[in-house]
Design a protein around this motif. Structure first.
Motif, PDB file in Angstrom:
ATOM      1  N   VAL A 291       1.222  -0.965  -0.071  1.00  0.00           N
ATOM      2  CA  VAL A 291       0.307   0.315  -0.103  1.00  0.00           C
ATOM      3  C   VAL A 291       1.022   1.670  -0.181  1.00  0.00           C
ATOM      4  O   VAL A 291       1.351   1.210   0.863  1.00  0.00           O
ATOM      5  N   PRO A 292       1.024   2.070  -1.057  1.00  0.00           N
ATOM      6  CA  PRO A 292       1.805   3.402  -1.563  1.00  0.00           C
ATOM      7  C   PRO A 292       1.477   4.018  -0.409  1.00  0.00           C
ATOM      8  O   PRO A 292       0.802   4.124   0.359  1.00  0.00           O
ATOM      9  N   GLY A 293       2.519   4.199   0.645  1.00  0.00           N
ATOM     10  CA  GLY A 293       2.990   5.346   1.528  1.00  0.00           C
ATOM     11  C   GLY A 293       2.522   4.960   3.272  1.00  0.00           C
ATOM     12  O   GLY A 293       2.719   5.913   3.947  1.00  0.00           O
ATOM     13  N   SER A 294       2.499   3.197   3.376  1.00  0.00           N
ATOM     14  CA  SER A 294       1.565   2.373   4.611  1.00  0.00           C
ATOM     15  C   SER A 294       2.090   1.372   4.632  1.00  0.00           C
ATOM     16  O   SER A 294       1.779   0.735   4.137  1.00  0.00           O
ATOM     17  N   PRO A 295       3.436   0.905   5.445  1.00  0.00           N
ATOM     18  CA  PRO A 295       4.224  -0.020   5.579  1.00  0.00           C
ATOM     19  C   PRO A 295       3.258  -0.655   6.509  1.00  0.00           C
ATOM     20  O   PRO A 295       3.516  -2.326   6.129  1.00  0.00           O
ATOM     21  N   ASP A 296       2.451  -0.029   7.446  1.00  0.00           N
ATOM     22  CA  ASP A 296       1.563  -1.012   8.336  1.00  0.00           C
ATOM     23  C   ASP A 296       0.573  -1.650   7.422  1.00  0.00           C
ATOM     24  O   ASP A 296      -0.262  -2.320   8.226  1.00  0.00           O
ATOM     25  N   SER A 297       0.522  -1.097   6.343  1.00  0.00           N
ATOM     26  CA  SER A 297      -1.222  -1.167   5.670  1.00  0.00           C
ATOM     27  C   SER A 297      -0.402  -2.895   4.443  1.00  0.00           C
ATOM     28  O   SER A 297      -1.644  -3.257   4.292  1.00  0.00           O
ATOM     29  N   SER A 298       0.560  -2.996   4.649  1.00  0.00           N
ATOM     30  CA  SER A 298       1.183  -3.824   3.363  1.00  0.00           C
ATOM     31  C   SER A 298       1.288  -5.344   3.914  1.00  0.00           C
ATOM     32  O   SER A 298       2.174  -5.404   4.788  1.00  0.00           O
ATOM     33  N   ILE A 299       0.925  -6.333   3.571  1.00  0.00           N
ATOM     34  CA  ILE A 299       0.912  -7.505   3.722  1.00  0.00           C
ATOM     35  C   ILE A 299       3.307  -7.725   3.486  1.00  0.00           C
ATOM     36  O   ILE A 299       3.263  -8.776   4.204  1.00  0.00           O
ATOM     37  N   LEU A 300       3.392  -6.900   2.283  1.00  0.00           N
ATOM     38  CA  LEU A 300       4.879  -7.848   2.512  1.00  0.00           C
ATOM     39  C   LEU A 300       5.624  -7.321   3.637  1.00  0.00           C
ATOM     40  O   LEU A 300       6.197  -8.231   4.656  1.00  0.00           O
ATOM     41  N   THR A 301       5.053  -6.319   4.440  1.00  0.00           N
ATOM     42  CA  THR A 301       6.329  -5.444   5.469  1.00  0.00           C
ATOM     43  C   THR A 301       5.568  -6.348   6.472  1.00  0.00           C
ATOM     44  O   THR A 301       6.570  -6.817   7.294  1.00  0.00           O
ATOM     45  N   TYR A 302       4.074  -6.628   6.703  1.00  0.00           N
ATOM     46  CA  TYR A 302       4.133  -7.684   7.011  1.00  0.00           C
ATOM     47  C   TYR A 302       4.664  -8.740   7.478  1.00  0.00           C
ATOM     48  O   TYR A 302       4.889  -9.154   8.952  1.00  0.00           O
ATOM     49  N   ARG A 303       4.882  -9.648   6.371  1.00  0.00           N
ATOM     50  CA  ARG A 303       5.454 -11.062   6.857  1.00  0.00           C
ATOM     51  C   ARG A 303       6.981 -11.064   6.735  1.00  0.00           C
ATOM     52  O   ARG A 303       7.683 -12.238   8.081  1.00  0.00           O
ATOM     53  N   MET A 304       7.431  -9.986   6.451  1.00  0.00           N
ATOM     54  CA  MET A 304       9.010  -9.513   6.913  1.00  0.00           C
ATOM     55  C   MET A 304       9.166  -9.412   7.919  1.00  0.00           C
ATOM     56  O   MET A 304      10.196  -9.914   8.514  1.00  0.00           O
ATOM     57  N   ALA A 305       8.366  -8.207   9.206  1.00  0.00           N
ATOM     58  CA  ALA A 305       8.565  -8.817  10.004  1.00  0.00           C
ATOM     59  C   ALA A 305       7.810  -9.701  11.415  1.00  0.00           C
ATOM     60  O   ALA A 305       8.071  -9.156  12.712  1.00  0.00           O
ATOM     61  N   SER A 306       7.429 -10.829  10.493  1.00  0.00           N
ATOM     62  CA  SER A 306       6.926 -11.654  11.725  1.00  0.00           C
ATOM     63  C   SER A 306       8.290 -12.813  11.158  1.00  0.00           C
ATOM     64  O   SER A 306       8.289 -12.822  10.329  1.00  0.00           O
ATOM     65  N   PRO A 307       8.189 -13.614  12.979  1.00  0.00           N
ATOM     66  CA  PRO A 307       9.591 -14.618  12.895  1.00  0.00           C
ATOM     67  C   PRO A 307       8.271 -16.087  12.646  1.00  0.00           C
ATOM     68  O   PRO A 307       9.220 -17.177  13.181  1.00  0.00           O
ATOM     69  N   GLU A 308       7.186 -16.088  12.486  1.00  0.00           N
ATOM     70  CA  GLU A 308       6.707 -16.932  12.976  1.00  0.00           C
ATOM     71  C   GLU A 308       6.304 -18.056  11.692  1.00  0.00           C
ATOM     72  O   GLU A 308       5.633 -17.174  10.309  1.00  0.00           O
ATOM     73  N   PRO A 309       6.632 -19.104  11.792  1.00  0.00           N
ATOM     74  CA  PRO A 309       6.985 -20.006  10.666  1.00  0.00           C
ATOM     75  C   PRO A 309       5.305 -19.967   9.612  1.00  0.00           C
ATOM     76  O   PRO A 309       4.087 -19.806  10.693  1.00  0.00           O
ATOM     77  N   GLY A 310       4.702 -19.530   8.969  1.00  0.00           N
ATOM     78  CA  GLY A 310       3.358 -19.922   8.040  1.00  0.00           C
ATOM     79  C   GLY A 310       3.118 -18.434   7.508  1.00  0.00           C
ATOM     80  O   GLY A 310       2.566 -17.973   6.765  1.00  0.00           O
ATOM     81  N   ILE A 311       4.098 -17.280   8.554  1.00  0.00           N
ATOM     82  CA  ILE A 311       3.904 -16.096   8.292  1.00  0.00           C
ATOM     83  C   ILE A 311       5.224 -15.197   7.598  1.00  0.00           C
ATOM     84  O   ILE A 311       5.080 -14.579   6.655  1.00  0.00           O
ATOM     85  N   ALA A 312       6.193 -15.690   8.016  1.00  0.00           N
ATOM     86  CA  ALA A 312       7.278 -15.543   7.774  1.00  0.00           C
ATOM     87  C   ALA A 312       8.049 -15.326   6.148  1.00  0.00           C
ATOM     88  O   ALA A 312       7.761 -16.060   6.364  1.00  0.00           O
ATOM     89  N   MET A 313       8.232 -14.326   6.108  1.00  0.00           N
ATOM     90  CA  MET A 313       8.766 -14.639   4.625  1.00  0.00           C
ATOM     91  C   MET A 313      10.338 -13.293   4.550  1.00  0.00           C
ATOM     92  O   MET A 313      10.076 -13.242   5.012  1.00  0.00           O
ATOM     93  N   PRO A 314      11.458 -13.912   4.190  1.00  0.00           N
ATOM     94  CA  PRO A 314      10.935 -15.560   3.358  1.00  0.00           C
ATOM     95  C   PRO A 314      10.930 -16.769   3.937  1.00  0.00           C
ATOM     96  O   PRO A 314      11.143 -16.697   5.558  1.00  0.00           O
ATOM     97  N   GLU A 315      10.491 -17.767   3.730  1.00  0.00           N
ATOM     98  CA  GLU A 315      10.095 -18.694   4.507  1.00  0.00           C
ATOM     99  C   GLU A 315      11.084 -20.118   5.151  1.00  0.00           C
ATOM    100  O   GLU A 315      11.860 -20.619   5.850  1.00  0.00           O
ATOM    101  N   LEU A 316      12.141 -19.685   4.359  1.00  0.00           N
ATOM    102  CA  LEU A 316      13.769 -20.340   4.259  1.00  0.00           C
ATOM    103  C   LEU A 316      14.825 -19.888   4.921  1.00  0.00           C
ATOM    104  O   LEU A 316      14.629 -18.706   3.679  1.00  0.00           O
ATOM    105  N   GLY A 317      15.614 -20.194   5.395  1.00  0.00           N
ATOM    106  CA  GLY A 317      17.324 -19.493   5.019  1.00  0.00           C
ATOM    107  C   GLY A 317      16.867 -18.947   6.456  1.00  0.00           C
ATOM    108  O   GLY A 317      18.139 -18.425   6.695  1.00  0.00           O
TER     109      GLY A 317
END
Length: 338
Positions: A291-317
């Motif tokens: 979502v331009p201008g809103s990282p808090d509303s963006s799935i990309l950064t939500y998943r990058m910020a999570s360490p939880e398996p099934g949510i975290a991205m990248p999934e491996l490594g």
């Protein structure tokens, strides 16, 4: 006089023999058979890549290199090397990439600092055989004297440089394909010309190992200098290195519709205003990848910020969040015009 001459000759012969015996043994060279044959060497030392295995000192024709923007792996240090078989040459192709002929080996060792000393954890080798590329993981012993083939992978309890306790995963042989797979084949993903310095590429050309410096080389910012780099370039380079090996056509996550390669220019393909195909709980209740201008509303950064398996991205490594990389991508989205 004859007896004296015989004794003198014998003394000279003995001295010569001792001199030969005192000469250091020749430097070992790479075992091309280990690279090219159908087998899977059980020990890293069988390849002959290093004069000192534990110290990671390479033999001639094994060349160290670094990437401008490296892949994040829980803060691990990485020692990278490339080898080309004699009589072959790397060639720049028309896509800004480097074609590596049969007989090439890519070597990457992962290490962590423990009590002020470097501990080698694993070494991954990528071998170019007549049948294609083969990825093999090797696990280092506690004595740091050898690494053994780990077909089934491994789990190790480690502490990252930031003090985070993690269960580090050495991938099994098949998991290597999840990142290195493209159109059903295993391919290298690290040493792209755009992520290698002009200086290193120029040295390879001067030494006759590479035919010419590829076009579009050395475009990615040096990660240590990201604070002064162009923000878009730093964010796009980070996504290319950490995400695009899966999020691109023909790769593991191609069904997501995201194409995070550096050369991709379509905002929608990059995720701007794009709804996820099947993110499930990984969407975190958000509607769009970016979502331009809103990282808090963006799935990309939500998943990058999570360490939880099934949510975290990248999934491996990785098992931890790359705060520096996340910060770069967040700032990039913040500066996008809504």
């Amino acid at each position: 006089m004859k007896k004296a001459a015989v004794l003198a000759a014998a003394a000279l012969a003995f001295a010569g023999a001792m001199a030969v015996r005192a000469t250091p043994p020749p430097i070992n060279y790479v075992n091309d058979d280990a690279i090219m044959s159908d087998g899977m060497p059980r020990l890293l030392s069988e390849y002959g890549f290093f004069t000192d295995l534990g110290a990671q000192i390479p033999v001639p024709h094994v060349y160290p290199y670094r990437l401008n923007t490296p892949l994040y792996s829980d803060g691990a240090d990485k020692l990278r090397f490339v080898y080309r078989a004699g009589g072959t040459q790397f060639r720049a192709n028309g896509e800004g990439l480097i074609d590596m002929p049969v007989g090439t080996a890519l070597i990457k060792t992962f290490a962590f600092e423990e009590a002020g000393e470097r501990r080698l954890i694993e070494t991954r080798v990528l071998l170019h055989r007549d049948s294609g590329w083969l990825a093999l993981p090797y696990l280092w012993n506690d004595e740091q004297t050898e690494a053994r083939l780990a077909i089934a992978g491994a789990r190790l309890d480690l502490t990252t440089p930031k003090g985070e306790a993690i269960s580090y995963r050495v991938p099994n042989k098949n998991q290597c394909k999840e990142c290195h797979g493209l159109d059903g084949e295993v391919v290298p993903i690290g040493p792209k010309a755009r992520n290698l310095s002009h200086d290193w590429l120029g040295e390879m050309v001067a030494a006759g190992h590479l035919d010419t410096v590829p076009r579009d080389a050395d475009q990615f910012p040096v990660w240590e200098h990201r604070a002064s780099a162009d923000l878009t370039a730093a964010a796009r380079a980070y996504l290319d290195v950490n995400c695009a090996h899966c999020h691109r056509p023909g790769a593991m996550a191609s069904n997501s519709g995201l194409d995070l390669r550096w050369e991709q220019q379509s905002p929608e393909a990059l995720g701007v205003g794009k709804r996820p195909v099947a993110a499930g709980r990984g969407a975190g209740g958000h509607l769009y990848d970016i979502v331009p201008g809103s990282p808090d509303s963006s799935i990309l950064t939500y998943r990058m910020a999570s360490p939880e398996p099934g949510i975290a991205m990248p999934e491996l490594g990785k098992a931890t969040v790359d705060e520096e990389g996340l910060n770069i991508v967040r700032r990039w989205i913040e500066e996008m015009a809504p």
